[in-house]
Design a protein around this motif. Structure first.
Motif, PDB file in Angstrom:
ATOM      1  N   HIS A 140      17.899  46.326  73.982  1.00  0.00           N
ATOM      2  CA  HIS A 140      17.071  45.544  74.909  1.00  0.00           C
ATOM      3  C   HIS A 140      17.864  45.045  76.103  1.00  0.00           C
ATOM      4  N   MET A 141      19.117  45.350  76.172  1.00  0.00           N
ATOM      5  CA  MET A 141      20.010  44.866  77.224  1.00  0.00           C
ATOM      6  C   MET A 141      20.022  43.343  77.289  1.00  0.00           C
ATOM      7  N   THR A 142      20.020  42.734  76.147  1.00  0.00           N
ATOM      8  CA  THR A 142      20.140  41.276  76.098  1.00  0.00           C
ATOM      9  C   THR A 142      21.409  40.949  75.318  1.00  0.00           C
ATOM     10  N   ARG A 203      21.362  32.078  78.431  1.00  0.00           N
ATOM     11  CA  ARG A 203      20.227  32.470  79.256  1.00  0.00           C
ATOM     12  C   ARG A 203      19.592  33.793  78.809  1.00  0.00           C
ATOM     13  N   HIS A 235      12.653  31.017  72.369  1.00  0.00           N
ATOM     14  CA  HIS A 235      12.477  32.460  72.471  1.00  0.00           C
ATOM     15  C   HIS A 235      13.575  33.245  71.752  1.00  0.00           C
TER      16      HIS A 235
ATOM     17  N   SER B 112      22.198  34.491  86.616  1.00  0.00           N
ATOM     18  CA  SER B 112      21.938  34.411  85.178  1.00  0.00           C
ATOM     19  C   SER B 112      21.513  33.019  84.746  1.00  0.00           C
ATOM     20  N   GLU B 120      10.784  34.392  79.762  1.00  0.00           N
ATOM     21  CA  GLU B 120      11.901  33.481  79.558  1.00  0.00           C
ATOM     22  C   GLU B 120      13.191  34.251  79.380  1.00  0.00           C
ATOM     23  N   LEU B 121      13.047  35.425  78.799  1.00  0.00           N
ATOM     24  CA  LEU B 121      14.240  36.166  78.436  1.00  0.00           C
ATOM     25  C   LEU B 121      14.522  37.214  79.488  1.00  0.00           C
ATOM     26  N   ARG B 122      15.651  37.081  80.140  1.00  0.00           N
ATOM     27  CA  ARG B 122      15.955  38.031  81.204  1.00  0.00           C
ATOM     28  C   ARG B 122      16.689  39.231  80.622  1.00  0.00           C
ATOM     29  N   ARG B 123      16.251  40.383  80.993  1.00  0.00           N
ATOM     30  CA  ARG B 123      16.989  41.591  80.603  1.00  0.00           C
ATOM     31  C   ARG B 123      18.098  41.807  81.622  1.00  0.00           C
ATOM     32  N   ARG B 124      19.216  42.210  81.132  1.00  0.00           N
ATOM     33  CA  ARG B 124      20.307  42.464  82.074  1.00  0.00           C
ATOM     34  C   ARG B 124      20.038  43.773  82.789  1.00  0.00           C
TER      35      ARG B 124
END
Lengths: 1055, 297
Positions: A140-142, A203, A235, B112, B120-124
């Protein structure tokens, strides 16, 4: 050979085994007796054929255990996942072996981005779930974070994951690498501070894995886990790995409620490799099986062992050796171990871990085995090469440290030692060699059981007693299971062997059974308030301290009841509205009546609080004898004169049986206290509330209102016997009646039986009633004055004030004219109802507010301390001192005070480092260290500050939780910071082991960095400079040598 | 259209200092020796010269235990962790924005550490980096929180929750940072019908109140420049602005209470009149009195 490969192989092997197991199983009793019925289900559900029709699952009997709560659901892992490939067509990570059901179920939930709690037995394969979460976040690239309780564990995981995933970072207190990686491994404390300061790492965080989440039970650090779980943004998906705990579901429910997202619980039913527990009594007699694979205690085995030991003892006594000796001589110990090890070797039970629960004994046992050699020639040469390569980063003199030399000698012979006194680098060497199977016998303390997958074939217990800081006690079931669980390597051993050595005596059977098969400890909240938490939360708007407290696992019940309270409050408010709209019209006497209520309520409150005490006065006790006339008010019997018949004790309270007169035949029912009233009230509570529930308070108030009027019956003869408590007795009358009170009771009790209901009262009884009626009539007509027994003269001063107050209130009540209002009772009823509702509303509002939290008083106290010391102002805004304290990782108050009282600034860097070691070092020392004058002065100053802080805390009623200051290592650290080599400083201490010193200095470095930041914050560059120098001075050589797990040129052991 | 122009001689200017109850503290000038005794620590605004602790700025001495520092009478904004600030984007850089927050150095807002629209959740990814100017461009106003302080004193900002973010329609008032009182909350929905962000950096943002459920969906990045703010709202905002300026002019501390009191006391004047010195002083004196009364209670 790469370790991870090996692990995968093991997993694969085990997989096949379970499949066999599952099909073979026919209602066999499982190891964990609490899950017996579930296992039976497995047998039913899983048919012999490989194809499993989905529909059959519904036929399985429902699990008896509760599997679902509002925010938690236990997944039934007894039914296999049949359509796994369909649901997860492309897995984020694949393994070379087929996954187990519990792993598949957990992975399915991970794909759904749900929270998962995996409670599995040791070495069941929890890591697979963690790895999948990391792989998912990668896809998910997180970001994902993996937290573990122990730094050593973090290091090991770092190596493992780096091989699997590549892009992995590690952040611990003293070591950071690749901090921007997609997968970060850190200790829970680091994650907490990141959450407090809102680090950008959080984040893009998607998964957080908590390994060994049952660490929540740790009294020292458990609260950190709780804080982190509360602070994590909603989240983020939470993956928790834990050992089996009884209250998994409750805990999961709390996490779910806190995050407003369901938590799915997956737990394994049994160990992959079953265990056999033995007792060892001596070389000639061998082993006695006492707990077999299925977890059944074999009494015959125990009895046998016991008798053997007894005869041994007798024989010894015959030969003249002293009997009943608690300890063996070192020589005896050595013989026992040498013989025992030889036997183990013969029986092919090696490798083994011998848990010896004291560092000293570990060393001694290992040293005793001088003659034992367990390795082959090729193994020896490998160990030699590996050892030398591993310590090549050490300086020449450090390599010659006694501990290093001694351990090398032991390792060459296949014996290892692992405890906190061992130098960290040596510990790592031991771990790595052990994992390769080159350490055949490892003497370890409990800390080793916390490590990652490091199983052995056999686990030995040198003793099952442990010193836990204040007491020597038998191991707890949880501790025993954790350690014994190291036995049995998946895929290599069919069963794991656990042997308890009975050197002197065989432990008691109950003791053993409880320890081996007892329930592990439930997860309990160790939540507590710290100054640093309060300060950190005060400075940001994110969450309040009250919010934090109310979300803690400790207050979970409180939180879950909030909704109920809210509902109740709603109904109460509605009713109040109703009443107020009705009564507004007839509000003429409202004011005076409500005043009366308030007064009466206060009076009765005081009365009931102190009545018991008053009546316990010797004078009253003397007067309270059967036959005494009393003025009582009990429920609907208001202001009646009665005859005391007997004294009883109900639930530690004194109770009195009193004969009173009454009008109605109906009231002649038995009235034993509240029993009947209560049972009625509870059965149709709704109804009685709807109408009007007579409240004891109501009668009490009516009694107060009609104080001067004494009840006179309309007709002669009606009577009953009441059981009253102390606060029902209004006063003691001077008169006494001489009747046989026992006869009266017997007579009355006889007539309570339905058969004798219509019998006339006996002679004694009617005589008593007669007397009472006469007296009552005389008193009410005024012909006989009613005189009471006066209060004792020597009433305690404290009670005297209360008495005064009661008298005042009584006077006021007497002056009150409201009861003369016509129709008083009816009007007052309205007021009473209204007031009661108000009371209830207040009560509910209190329960809803944070004030009702159990930690709230402590919170207020701590805030007071912080205010008084100037960390926050009266608006709770964080001041300069508070901001300095926020920089501190531990001992926030102490260090801040030290900095701002200029204890450190005027000292040299080495001295600063030495003085700060007072806060870090914990062990007791026998000898007093030799200190220079400045250091002595510094220690005194620190002690003074500690005293001040403690005084301040005591002033506000906080029990000081600080560790005692310990100047034991000041000298050592001072010399180390002066640049002395490690071998020289070791000579300064004879009772502190190398590993302990290293750890202390490592921790000290963290504190030094904190102070450095603080110096920057307050604007003192000189102090900052000094702290940097101090940190540089101690950060050298063997103390800060890089971990073998994290160093790039990792010398992986391989044959 | 008529215009009122007020020009007055310097001698006719009114003294807008409000006499407080406390004494005027001793002011130190740069180079002045504070103490020669040892055993003290030097804090901000001081330096050591031949064993004497000397002031390096003009201001008042503050002492915490053994630490002595000088607080300057006039200075730029010194950020603290947890402060709420209002700032203006000055530059769009690689993965970060530069923000003017009235401090010595521009603050940094990392890509970031902002909530981006759509989750809410940012993907890189590089996509975000290319879109940066779409989210925030030079001249945009934002509200944010101070996350950490770099070694050089510049601030790292972040928008921890959805209440922070881009500011759209409203008025920015700049005052001395030291006049803004540090409180638990700096976001206020005033009962008079406007919202206010009292930035710790002395930038105060006044805007029409947005209802809560509307706010939740925004994520701090939507613009509603087309929506017309009703005249009454605008009048309230204008009055608030003038009141804040009046208070700042008289060196009174700014917090929600003082501003609200000033707002109420100013009702007898037109919004326009509040720009003249006499009404300003009047409003401030009345506000001061009310604050004292409240304190006494």
């Amino acid at each position: 050979m790469s370790l991870i490969k090996q692990e995968e192989d093991l997993l694969g092997l085990w997989q096949e085994e379970t499949k066999e197991d599952e099909t073979k199983q026919t209602g066999k009793i499982s190891l964990q007796n609490l899950e017996v019925d579930i296992d039976a289900d497995v047998a039913e559900v899983v048919p012999k054929e490989d194809i499993i029709p989905v529909l059959k699952i519904t036929e399985s009997a429902p699990l008896k255990r509760q599997t679902q709560l509002q925010w938690a659901e236990e997944l039934d892992i007894s039914c296999p996942v049949t359509d796994f490939e369909k649901k997860v067509p492309t897995m984020a990570k694949t393994w070379s072996f087929e996954l187990d059901t519990f792993q598949k179920k957990a992975i399915l939930k991970l794909e759904e981005h749900a929270n998962v709690l995996v409670a599995a037995h040791t070495s069941a394969g929890k890591t697979v779930v963690a790895e999948y979460a990391i792989a998912l976040s990668k896809r998910h690239m997180t970001r994902s974070i993996y937290t573990s309780p122990i730094k050593a564990l973090s290091n090991q995981k770092y190596r493992d994951f780096r091989e699997t995933f590549g892009d992995v970072g590690l952040i611990t207190g003293d070591f950071q690498v690749n901090q921007t990686a997609q997968c970060l491994i850190m200790t829970t404390e680091i994650l907490r501070s990141m959450l407090y300061c809102g680090s950008e790492v959080i984040r893009d965080l998607e998964y957080v894995v908590f390994d060994e989440v049952h660490y929540l039970n740790d009294s020292e650090r458990g609260h950190v886990w709780e804080e982190v779980l509360i602070l994590l943004p909603d989240h983020v998906s939470i993956v928790m790995l834990s050992a089996t705990i009884p209250n998994t579901l409750d805990f999961a429910n709390w996490v779910g409620a806190t995050k407003k997202k369901k938590v799915y619980v997956v737990s394994t039913l049994k160990r992959p490799v079953p265990l056999q527990h033995y007792l060892y009594t001596g070389s000639k007699t061998g082993l006695f099986l006492i707990v077999e694979e299925a977890g059944k205690f074999i009494e015959s085995g125990y009895d046998l062992a016991h008798t053997v030991k007894q005869t041994q003892k007798k024989q010894k006594a015959k030969y003249g050796s002293k009997e009943g000796k608690a300890h063996l001589t070192p020589k005896q110990e050595a013989t026992i171990w040498t013989v025992f090890v030889a036997q183990l070797r013969k029986e092919d039970k090696l490798p083994a871990v011998a848990f010896t629960l004291s560092r000293h004994r570990c060393d001694q046992n290992a040293r005793n085995l001088t003659t034992v050699d367990l390795t082959t020639g090729s193994e020896k040469s490998f160990i030699h090469r590996f050892f030398n390569k591993s310590i090549q980063n050490l300086k020449e003199p450090d390599r010659a440290l006694p501990q290093v030399v001694a351990l090398q000698d032991l390792l060459m012979r296949g014996i290892g030692v692992h405890h906190s006194g061992i130098l960290p680098i040596l510990k790592e060497i031991v771990e790595m060699l052990f994992q390769e199977g080159l350490v055949k016998l490892l003497f370890a303390t409990e800390t080793f059981a916390m490590g990652v997958n490091m199983p052995a074939r056999t686990v030995l217990f040198d003793s099952i007693k442990k010193f836990d800081g204040c007491d020597v006690r038998t191991l707890l079931p949880a501790e025993y299971i954790q350690m014994a669980g190291r036995a049995g390597r998946r895929g290599l051993d069919k069963t794991g062997t656990v042997i308890i050595m009975c050197k002197v005596d065989v432990p008691g059977m109950k003791e053993l059974e409880n320890m081996m098969l007892g329930k592990p400890m439930s997860l309990e909240s160790k939540f507590r308030l710290t100054y640093s938490m309060i300060l950190n939360l005060f400075r940001v708007e994110m969450i309040s301290v009250e919010g934090m407290m109310s979300h803690s696992f400790k207050e979970f019940r409180h939180l879950s009841q909030q909704k109920k309270y809210e509902k109740e409050l709603e109904t109460v408010k509605e009713k109040m509205k109703e009443i107020s709209s009705n009564t507004q019209q007839q509000g003429l006497h409202w004011k005076s009546l409500s005043d009366f209520y308030d007064m009466a309520a206060e009076y009765l409150q005081l009365w009931s609080e102190f009545r018991k005490e008053f009546l316990a006065e010797p004078k009253y006790v003397k007067e309270l004898t059967p036959g005494r006339m009393l003025l009582i008010s009990h429920k609907e019997h208001i202001n009646k004169l009665g005859i005391l018949l007997s004294l009883e004790t109900i639930k530690k309270d004194r109770a009195f049986r009193v004969l009173v007169l009454c009008n109605d035949e109906k009231t002649r029912t038995v009235d034993y206290g509240d029993e009947i009233q209560l049972s009625v009230a509870s059965s149709d509570k709704e109804k009685s509330e709807e109408q009007y529930k007579p409240d004891p308070l109501w009668y009490k108030m009516l009694g107060l209102a009609n104080k001067k009027k004494i009840f006179v019956p309309d007709e002669v003869g009606g009577h009953t016997i009441l059981t009253v408590t102390t606060d029902d007795i209004i006063d003691i009358v001077k008169n006494k009646v001489s009747v046989d009170t026992n006869l009266v009771i017997q007579d009355w009790e006889k007539r309570q039986i339905s058969r004798f209901r219509d019998d006339p009262p006996g002679q004694t009884c009617s005589q008593a009633v007669q007397r009472l009626t006469e007296f009552t009539k005389n008193v009410s007509s005024g012909t006989v004055p009613l005189e009471f027994v006066g209060p004792a003269k020597d009433i305690h001063l404290k009670n005297f004030d209360v008495l005064q107050k009661l008298n005042d209130l009584e006077q006021k009540l007497n002056d009150c004219t409201s009861m003369n209002i016509a129709n008083f009772e009816q009007l007052f009823k309205e007021v009473f109802r209204c007031k009661q509702l108000e009371q209830k509303r207040e009560d509910l509002l209190y329960k809803k507010s944070p004030r009702s939290l159990s930690l709230y008083p402590e919170f207020k106290e701590r805030v007071c301390v912080l205010q008084e010391l100037g960390y926050i102002d009266k608006n709770n805004s964080v001041q300069l001192k508070g901001r300095v304290a926020c920089e501190m990782g531990n001992h926030e108050l102490m260090i801040t005070e030290m900095v701002l009282h200029c204890v450190l600034a005027d000292k040299q860097p080495a001295e600063i480092a030495a003085l700060l070691s007072c806060l870090v070092f914990q062990q007791k020392r026998k000898t007093e260290p030799v200190l220079t004058e400045t250091l002595k002065k510094g220690v005194r100053q620190i002690e003074e500050i500690a005293k001040n802080v403690e005084c301040m805390e005591r002033k506000y009623g906080i029990e000081s939780g600080h560790d005692k200051l310990n100047s034991g290592l000041v000298e050592v650290v001072y010399e180390w910071a002066q640049g002395k080599p490690f071998c020289e400083i070791m000579q300064l201490t004879d009772d502190v082991q190398e590993g302990i010193i290293v750890r202390c200095i490592q921790q000290l470095n963290e504190t030094l960095c904190d102070v450095k930041n603080a110096a920057h914050r307050i604007g003192d560059p000189a102090l900052k400079q000094k702290m940097q120098e101090a940190s540089d001075a101690i950060k050298r050589d063997i103390v800060f040598v890089a971990s073998l797990y994290t160093s790039e040129d990792n010398p992986k052991p391989s044959l | 259209m008529t215009q009122n122009v007020h020009i007055r001689l310097a001698s006719q200017r009114i003294d807008n200092t409000i006499v407080g109850t406390s004494e005027v503290p001793r002011l130190y000038t740069p180079g002045e020796i504070i103490t020669c005794r040892s055993g003290f620590m030097r804090g901000h605004g001081t330096y050591m010269e031949e064993d004497a602790l000397t002031a390096s700025v003009a201001g008042v001495v503050e002492q915490v235990n053994k630490l002595i520092s000088v607080r300057p009478i006039k200075n730029r904004y010194n950020g603290e962790i947890g402060d709420v600030v209002v700032g203006r984007i000055t530059e769009v850089q690689q993965k970060r924005w530069k923000v003017d927050t009235n401090s010595r150095l521009d603050s940094v807002l990392l890509l970031s550490s902002v909530n981006l629209p759509g989750g809410e959740l940012r993907r890189r990814g590089t996509e975000d980096e290319q879109m940066m100017r779409k989210y925030l461009q030079e001249g945009d106003l934002i509200s944010a929180e101070v996350q950490k302080i770099y070694d050089d004193g510049s601030l790292s900002l972040y928008t921890r929750s959805l209440k922070y973010g881009k500011l759209c329609q409203g008025v920015l008032v700049k005052v001395f940072p030291s006049l803004v009182k540090r409180r638990k909350t700096h976001f206020h929905n005033l009962p008079c019908g406007a919202s206010m962000i009292l930035g710790n950096n002395g930038f105060i943002w006044i805007c029409p109140t947005v209802s809560e459920d509307e706010e939740n969906g925004l994520g701090g990045f939507t613009e509603n420049l087309l929506e017309v703010v009703p005249r009454t709202d605008r009048e309230v905002i204008a009055r608030l602005r003038n009141c804040i300026l009046a208070l700042a002019n008289c060196k009174m501390m700014l917090c929600d209470t003082s501003i609200l009191y000033a707002f109420e006391e100013s009702q007898k004047y037109e919004v326009l009149e509040l720009l003249r010195p006499e009404p300003m002083l009047d409003v401030c004196v009345l506000t001061q009195q009310r604050l004292y009364m409240q304190e006494d209670e």
